[in-house]
Design an enzyme around this catalytic site. Structure first.
Site, PDB file in Angstrom:
ATOM      1  CD  GLU A   1      39.914  32.462  27.901  1.00 24.14           C
ATOM      2  OE1 GLU A   1      40.994  32.075  27.099  1.00 24.14           O
ATOM      3  OE2 GLU A   1      39.943  32.085  28.905  1.00 24.14           O
TER       4      GLU A   1
ATOM      5  CG  ASP B   1      37.829  33.314  30.718  1.00 22.67           C
ATOM      6  OD1 ASP B   1      37.220  32.686  29.694  1.00 22.67           O
ATOM      7  OD2 ASP B   1      38.834  33.351  31.029  1.00 22.67           O
TER       8      ASP B   1
ATOM      9  CD  GLU C   1      37.689  30.243  34.433  1.00 21.53           C
ATOM     10  OE1 GLU C   1      38.497  29.347  33.502  1.00 21.53           O
ATOM     11  OE2 GLU C   1      38.260  31.143  35.205  1.00 21.53           O
TER      12      GLU C   1
ATOM     13  CG  ASN D   1      40.915  35.808  33.856  1.00 16.59           C
ATOM     14  OD1 ASN D   1      41.327  36.988  33.909  1.00 16.59           O
ATOM     15  ND2 ASN D   1      41.689  35.005  33.806  1.00 16.59           N
TER      16      ASN D   1
ATOM     17  NE  ARG E   1      44.080  43.334  32.673  1.00 12.04           N
ATOM     18  CZ  ARG E   1      45.107  43.410  31.650  1.00 12.04           C
ATOM     19  NH1 ARG E   1      45.364  42.306  31.077  1.00 12.04           N
ATOM     20  NH2 ARG E   1      45.957  44.148  31.604  1.00 12.04           N
TER      21      ARG E   1
END
Ligand SMILES: *[C@@H]1O[C@H](CO)[C@@H](O)[C@H](O)[C@H]1NC(C)=O
Ligand SMILES: *[C@@H]1O[C@H](CO)[C@@H](O)[C@H](O)[C@H]1NC(C)=O
Ligand SMILES: *[C@@H]1O[C@H](CO)[C@@H](O)[C@H](O)[C@H]1NC(C)=O
Length: 321
Positions: free
Chosen positions: A130, A132, A134, A149, A160
């Site tokens: 993944e 990201d 956000e 992340n 992370r």
């Protein structure tokens, strides 16, 4: 305060005052919007083909709350008391450049998350990857926090996260949020300025995303964590919350599920090169991009997991390099 310290404080105050006067004399005002003009950036967006929301995406949840317009060039995704909503790409990609222009909901936004991300939890539920972006709503009008992340091969026990204050109001215009992902590094960019680079070193290799992922844009209620760890939930008095999406840009290697190795996955066409993120411009940051990265990280970064010793008694290995 001891005598020594009060003397020190006195001289420090004088020094600061002199510096302030000095800098305003030079026309450089501290604490004004001047500090929010970032260094210029190489444009990576606009190098790649645009995807069409009608043809290349489908709703992943809250279908009736996804509104596509402009003949597929734009989409609005909405959150209200009944549901959030989101779109996902029909294809999975193995490496590439992925970008979305996003305009965030105006007004009261605490508890809301607008995410632009890549994931393959559908194909690899036990060891997914993944990457990201956000955007986290805030209790103050207009203040959104950007969180980045990543997870690799099911590394879900280790978050992370890094968080940044944005240097613009993300609710008045579209801004570009982009992910460059190849076997050399992952770069998160905002308006073409790198905000984070994850270099594929041996230290992070087991948690480095390396399997094909789809691309998603979603809006949802994260009342329990998004704003000050859940202190400020979504207030539906201000619903509906609408995020607008445009300029969905992508250059990458479309994954062919009949070829699990991914070695021969077909490249989506790109005006500049056959292999859009393997060229010299994409395997490492330019000096100008490094300047942008340093500008953002020194001024706008408010959290990095690598500095969080309360959370990680032993910091993840890549933090020590
Ligand atoms: C709408 O988009 C489709 C597919 O991208 C394209 O073939 C068509 O010409 C477009 N129509 C208009 C009116 O722009
Ligand atoms: C990813 O995880 C799978 C299963 O958990 C494991 O077999 C594989 O070796 C891992 N790959 C890497 C690159 O660490
Ligand atoms: C999409 O959302 C914006 C708010 O960001 C709104 O101004 C616009 O009218 C919406 N467009 C459609 C077609 O719903």
């Amino acid at each position: 305060m001891t005598y020594f310290h009060s003397k020190l404080f006195f001289y420090a105050t004088i020094l600061c005052t002199i510096l302030l006067l000095q800098s305003s004399k030079n026309g450089y005002m501290l604490f004004t919007t001047a500090q929010y003009v970032p260094p210029s950036a190489t444009r990576l967006t606009s190098l790649f083909p645009h995807l069409n929301f009608n043809q290349d995406f489908s709703p992943v949840f809250g279908g009736p709350y996804v509104q596509i317009y402009g003949n597929g060039s734009n989409a609005n995704i909405t959150l209200d008391k009944k549901s959030g909503s989101g779109l996902g790409s029909k294809n999975h990609y193995n490496y590439g450049f992925f970008s979305a222009a996003i305009k965030l909901p105006t007004g009261f936004s605490s508890g809301i998350v607008v995410a632009f991300y890549m994931s393959n939890s559908d194909l690899f539920p036990h060891n997914h990857d993944e990457i990201d972006f956000e955007l986290l709503g805030h209790q103050n009008h207009k203040d959104w926090i950007l969180q980045t992340n990543m997870y690799g091969n099911g590394s879900v026990k280790t978050g992370r996260e890094e968080k940044f204050r944005l240097w613009f109001d993300p609710t008045t215009q579209f801004h570009e949020y982009s992910i460059l992902w190849n076997k050399h590094h992952i770069v998160f960019l905002v308006d073409n300025i790198p905000v984070r680079e994850v270099i594929h070193t041996p230290a992070i290799s087991t948690a480095y995303p390396s399997k094909p992922m789809a691309v998603y844009a979603t809006i949802w209620d994260a009342s329990d964590w998004a704003t000050h760890g859940g202190k400020y939930p979504v207030n539906y008095k201000y619903a509906p919350f609408v995020a607008s999406l445009g300029q969905m840009e992508m250059g990458g290697c479309i994954y062919n599920p009949n070829d699990i190795s991914g070695q021969s996955c077909s490249k989506s066409s790109s005006p500049s090169s056959l292999d859009p993120v393997e060229g010299l411009d994409f395997v490492k940051l330019s000096n100008q991009q490094i300047q942008g990265l340093q500008w953002v990280r020194s001024r706008q970064m408010i959290y990095s997991y690598c500095k969080d010793k309360r959370r990680y008694k032993v910091l993840p290995p890549e933090c020590n390099t």
